[in-house]
Design a protein around this motif. Structure first.
Motif, PDB file in Angstrom:
ATOM      1  N   ARG A 127      14.105 -10.969  19.773  1.00 18.52           N
ATOM      2  CA  ARG A 127      15.445 -10.565  20.224  1.00 18.52           C
ATOM      3  C   ARG A 127      15.483  -9.064  20.516  1.00 18.52           C
ATOM      4  NH1 ARG A 127      19.041  -9.432  22.696  1.00 18.52           N
ATOM      5  NH2 ARG A 127      21.253  -9.904  22.510  1.00 18.52           N
ATOM      6  N   GLY A 128      14.767  -8.294  19.712  1.00 20.72           N
ATOM      7  CA  GLY A 128      14.697  -6.847  19.937  1.00 20.72           C
ATOM      8  C   GLY A 128      14.046  -6.527  21.275  1.00 20.72           C
ATOM      9  N   ARG A 129      13.015  -7.277  21.623  1.00 19.04           N
ATOM     10  CA  ARG A 129      12.333  -7.031  22.903  1.00 19.04           C
ATOM     11  C   ARG A 129      13.240  -7.380  24.075  1.00 19.04           C
ATOM     12  NH1 ARG A 129       7.598  -9.594  20.396  1.00 19.04           N
ATOM     13  NH2 ARG A 129       8.031 -11.450  21.613  1.00 19.04           N
ATOM     14  N   GLY A 185      13.099  -1.808  18.184  1.00 16.04           N
ATOM     15  CA  GLY A 185      12.933  -3.145  17.593  1.00 16.04           C
ATOM     16  C   GLY A 185      11.987  -3.973  18.432  1.00 16.04           C
ATOM     17  N   SER A 186      11.046  -4.634  17.802  1.00 16.07           N
ATOM     18  CA  SER A 186      10.015  -5.379  18.543  1.00 16.07           C
ATOM     19  C   SER A 186      10.066  -6.878  18.306  1.00 16.07           C
ATOM     20  CB  SER A 186       8.616  -4.890  18.154  1.00 16.07           C
ATOM     21  OG  SER A 186       8.412  -3.586  18.576  1.00 16.07           O
ATOM     22  N   SER A 187      11.042  -7.382  17.549  1.00 24.24           N
ATOM     23  CA  SER A 187      11.160  -8.830  17.352  1.00 24.24           C
ATOM     24  C   SER A 187      11.478  -9.457  18.710  1.00 24.24           C
ATOM     25  CB  SER A 187      12.308  -9.113  16.378  1.00 24.24           C
ATOM     26  OG  SER A 187      13.536  -8.686  16.955  1.00 24.24           O
ATOM     27  N   ALA A 191       7.145  14.074  18.637  1.00 25.50           N
ATOM     28  CA  ALA A 191       7.026  14.354  17.197  1.00 25.50           C
ATOM     29  C   ALA A 191       8.062  13.490  16.489  1.00 25.50           C
ATOM     30  CB  ALA A 191       7.302  15.820  16.933  1.00 25.50           C
ATOM     31  N   PHE A 192       7.653  12.827  15.444  1.00 23.56           N
ATOM     32  CA  PHE A 192       8.537  11.910  14.708  1.00 23.56           C
ATOM     33  C   PHE A 192       8.959  12.608  13.413  1.00 23.56           C
ATOM     34  CE2 PHE A 192       8.687   7.321  12.806  1.00 23.56           C
ATOM     35  CZ  PHE A 192      10.045   7.260  13.056  1.00 23.56           C
ATOM     36  N   ALA A 193      10.242  12.808  13.259  1.00 25.49           N
ATOM     37  CA  ALA A 193      10.731  13.480  12.048  1.00 25.49           C
ATOM     38  C   ALA A 193      12.110  12.939  11.708  1.00 25.49           C
ATOM     39  CB  ALA A 193      10.789  14.994  12.262  1.00 25.49           C
ATOM     40  N   ILE A 244      18.673   3.733  20.081  1.00 26.25           N
ATOM     41  CA  ILE A 244      19.730   2.754  19.788  1.00 26.25           C
ATOM     42  C   ILE A 244      19.270   1.889  18.616  1.00 26.25           C
ATOM     43  CG2 ILE A 244      21.123   0.886  20.737  1.00 26.25           C
ATOM     44  CD1 ILE A 244      19.854   1.821  23.544  1.00 26.25           C
ATOM     45  N   VAL A 245      19.932   2.013  17.481  1.00 21.71           N
ATOM     46  CA  VAL A 245      19.577   1.153  16.349  1.00 21.71           C
ATOM     47  C   VAL A 245      20.832   0.485  15.793  1.00 21.71           C
ATOM     48  CG1 VAL A 245      17.573   2.578  15.759  1.00 21.71           C
ATOM     49  CG2 VAL A 245      19.710   2.928  14.528  1.00 21.71           C
ATOM     50  N   THR A 246      20.585  -0.611  15.074  1.00 21.15           N
ATOM     51  CA  THR A 246      21.706  -1.362  14.500  1.00 21.15           C
ATOM     52  C   THR A 246      21.625  -1.387  12.974  1.00 21.15           C
ATOM     53  OG1 THR A 246      20.459  -3.416  14.640  1.00 21.15           O
ATOM     54  CG2 THR A 246      21.857  -2.870  16.530  1.00 21.15           C
ATOM     55  N   GLY A 247      20.603  -0.722  12.410  1.00 25.00           N
ATOM     56  CA  GLY A 247      20.469  -0.649  10.951  1.00 25.00           C
ATOM     57  C   GLY A 247      19.706  -1.828  10.389  1.00 25.00           C
ATOM     58  N   TYR A 248      19.202  -1.642   9.174  1.00 25.09           N
ATOM     59  CA  TYR A 248      18.482  -2.736   8.507  1.00 25.09           C
ATOM     60  C   TYR A 248      18.731  -2.778   7.006  1.00 25.09           C
ATOM     61  CZ  TYR A 248      15.247   1.235   8.229  1.00 25.09           C
ATOM     62  OH  TYR A 248      14.716   2.491   8.049  1.00 25.09           O
TER      63      TYR A 248
HETATM   64  C1  LIG Z   1       8.859   3.894  15.176  1.00 22.96           C
HETATM   65  C2  LIG Z   1      10.136   3.269  14.708  1.00 22.96           C
HETATM   66  C3  LIG Z   1      11.192   4.079  14.369  1.00 22.96           C
HETATM   67  C4  LIG Z   1      12.391   3.546  13.925  1.00 22.96           C
HETATM   68  N1  LIG Z   1      13.397   4.385  13.600  1.00 22.96           N
HETATM   69  C5  LIG Z   1      14.559   3.871  13.125  1.00 22.96           C
HETATM   70  C6  LIG Z   1      15.612   4.718  12.716  1.00 22.96           C
HETATM   71  O1  LIG Z   1      15.520   5.930  12.800  1.00 22.96           O
HETATM   72  N2  LIG Z   1      16.730   4.149  12.231  1.00 22.96           N
HETATM   73  C7  LIG Z   1      16.894   2.794  12.112  1.00 22.96           C
HETATM   74  O2  LIG Z   1      17.943   2.359  11.672  1.00 22.96           O
HETATM   75  N3  LIG Z   1      15.907   1.973  12.510  1.00 22.96           N
HETATM   76  C8  LIG Z   1      14.753   2.475  12.990  1.00 22.96           C
HETATM   77  N4  LIG Z   1      13.740   1.636  13.335  1.00 22.96           N
HETATM   78  C9  LIG Z   1      13.943   0.199  13.149  1.00 22.96           C
HETATM   79  C10 LIG Z   1      14.301  -0.508  14.416  1.00 22.96           C
HETATM   80  O3  LIG Z   1      15.393   0.075  15.070  1.00 22.96           O
HETATM   81  C11 LIG Z   1      14.648  -1.954  14.106  1.00 22.96           C
HETATM   82  O4  LIG Z   1      15.772  -2.042  13.285  1.00 22.96           O
HETATM   83  C12 LIG Z   1      13.532  -2.604  13.375  1.00 22.96           C
HETATM   84  O5  LIG Z   1      12.327  -2.427  14.062  1.00 22.96           O
HETATM   85  C13 LIG Z   1      13.841  -4.068  13.210  1.00 22.96           C
HETATM   86  O6  LIG Z   1      14.087  -4.660  14.441  1.00 22.96           O
HETATM   87  P1  LIG Z   1      13.187  -5.829  14.928  1.00 22.96           P
HETATM   88  O7  LIG Z   1      13.262  -6.866  13.847  1.00 22.96           O
HETATM   89  O8  LIG Z   1      13.813  -6.260  16.231  1.00 22.96           O
HETATM   90  O9  LIG Z   1      11.809  -5.275  15.126  1.00 22.96           O
HETATM   91  C14 LIG Z   1      12.542   2.147  13.801  1.00 22.96           C
HETATM   92  C15 LIG Z   1      11.469   1.333  14.138  1.00 22.96           C
HETATM   93  C16 LIG Z   1      10.273   1.872  14.597  1.00 22.96           C
HETATM   94  C17 LIG Z   1       9.154   0.959  14.948  1.00 22.96           C
END
Ligand SMILES: Cc1cc2nc3c(=O)[nH]c(=O)nc-3n(C[C@H](O)[C@H](O)[C@H](O)COP(=O)(O)O)c2cc1C
Length: 457
Positions: free
Chosen positions: A232-234, A228-230, A9-11, A134-138
């Protein structure tokens, strides 16, 4: 045999999350996110439906790219106000036995040492059901809140994250031996000091000289999620992730991404199946196809299109308020997320998107696909999607809370289970064991976390 489908569940600890404007729907409870009972009820519902986990997103910073100000985000509740997700976990864990918790935390704004302890604490309190996205922010707004001018460049964020991961692995895996804690009342020894060692590190971005403060927890390293799916993200996912969240509007967009993530795992010497991939999806369910279609129409009346564009602007770093509604979206590279922009420009060359179409699509369940129908139709579509994309599971968004999840539990789960595509009981053990099988409580080689354990041994 077709594999069982995993469900998350995504919330988020906020109002509405991925369905901007829907908080106004008369049956939506998401504006009660500040109340504990809201989260306890949700946790119980998800465990009743044998969901593998609840994935709580978190974003530091405000969506102020749209119009260059936070006004739209504030007015339409676009992931603001937003509370801390971690503080919900012990309460939800206390009313569940099996549900996993995938908690998002941005490593950019917190040193590894206190963060590692908080995750160890949660791993103890949940008896090994904690995961970390694990996220790095955007958002540049988060960087400004931390006293910086703007965020670190996109790929550099992943380089910093690699170093951060090494440090938290060492705190979790290397600092304390399994048998360091003796609790020996007669000898008067709680912890054997010979079995605890400091982690010393002086790298490009971090310095540390400390023992981990928490004693070994059931999983040590929490289950590692990444989104992250870019390119570098992959690469980062291929090295570290055990679960990856992907999102995109169609199977044509998602399937090659899933294959590329599995390839990235292989390139790091890991099995392509060492990563469970979850794709984002929104399901609108009712007893019959007609009733579900009517529900979708009803939901659409509450969408905030401006809010949807504010979300998209934050994800892509592009101010959509400056584009005419009927303009075609063109690809722009920014230092925010790369994948969100790819989804509506380069990822599917057969599809062009206007700004209006983006607003309408994102209004219900963000950028993921929306499937509407009775249990049979939705189960057919879900099976077809999983088989066409190669994902292991779905990360389900809500439109109306808790209705969206209750209908999945009551209508879809029994149908998928009847088809042999959903578990009939939870696996015992930690979250990692539930996802990967008995005996997998801790990360094993060749995952990099395990190398720190074997070095020590
Ligand atoms: C389903 C999904 C959920 C995500 N949830 C978060 C989040 O909760 N917090 C966050 O900072 N980034 C979140 N992201 C963003 C990713 O962590 C990442 O920053 C973003 O996809 C850009 O990275 P990329 O350019 O490598 O794809 C989420 C991305 C996806 C696809």
């Amino acid at each position: 045999m077709n594999r069982e489908i995993l469900l998350n569940a995504f919330a988020m600890n906020c109002v509405g999350h991925q369905s901007p404007g829907l908080w106004r729907h008369p049956r939506d409870r998401s504006a009660h996110y500040t109340e504990l009972s809201y989260w306890l009820d949700l946790a119980r519902t998800l465990e009743r439906g044998r969901f593998d986990g609840i994935f709580l997103a978190d974003v530091l910073g405000v969506y102020d790219v749209y119009g260059g100000a936070p006004d739209t985000a504030l007015r339409t509740a676009i992931q603001v106000p937003a509370n801390d997700p971690m503080l919900l976990v012990p309460a939800m864990a206390s009313v569940t036995e099996h549900l996993g918790f995938g908690i998002t935390s941005t490593l950019t704004y917190e040193p590894p040492f206190p963060f590692a302890r908080r995750l160890s604490t949660l791993d103890h309190l949940t008896k090994g059901r904690i995961g970390w996205n694990i996220v790095t922010g955007y958002l540049d707004s988060a960087a400004r809140a931390a006293g910086r001018e703007r965020q670190v460049a996109h790929d550099d964020r992943y380089d910093i994250a690699d170093e951060y991961m090494e440090l938290v692995y060492r705190l979790w895996e290397e600092s304390w031996d399994d048998d360091a804690v003796r609790r020996d009342r007669d000898a008067g020894i709680f912890t054997d000091p010979a079995k605890v060692r400091p982690i010393r590190h002086a790298g490009a971005h971090y310095r540390l000289d400390a023992i981990h403060l928490a004693e070994p927890s059931p999983q040590r390293t929490p289950v590692l999620y990444q989104a992250g799916s870019s390119p570098r993200g992959r690469r980062f996912a291929g090295r570290h992730a055990e679960c990856v969240f992907v999102s995109g509007p169609s199977a044509a967009v998602i399937a090659p991404r899933v294959a590329a993530i599995r390839e990235a795992a292989r390139a790091e010497g890991r099995s392509p199946d060492a990563i469970k991939v979850f794709s984002m999806m929104t399901l609108i369910l009712d007893e019959t196809d007609a009733a579900a279609a009517a529900k979708l129409d009803e939901y659409r009346a509450y969408v905030s299109h401006e809010g949807a564009l504010a979300l998209m602007s934050g994800w892509t770093g592009v101010d959509f308020s400056r584009l005419p509604l009927d303009a075609q979206v063109r690809h722009v590279e920014s230092e925010a997320g790369r994948t969100a922009m790819d989804n509506i420009t380069r990822a599917d060359t057969d599809r062009v998107w206007t700004v209006r179409e983006v607003a309408e699509h994102v209004g219900i369940g963000g950028i993921g696909p929306v499937i509407t129908g009775g249990p049979q139709r939705v189960a057919d579509a879900v099976e077809a999607w999983v088989d066409a994309t190669g994902v292991d599971g779905l990360n389900l968004c809500y439109v109306v809370m808790p209705e969206s999840f209750e209908t999945v539990v009551d209508l879809l789960v029994p149908e998928l289970a009847r088809r042999g595509r959903y578990k009939t009981a939870y696996q015992e053990g930690t979250l990692r064991e539930k996802l990967f099988g008995a005996g997998q409580a801790r990360l094993a080689l060749p995952h990099p976390a395990a190398t720190f354990r074997s070095v020590r041994a």
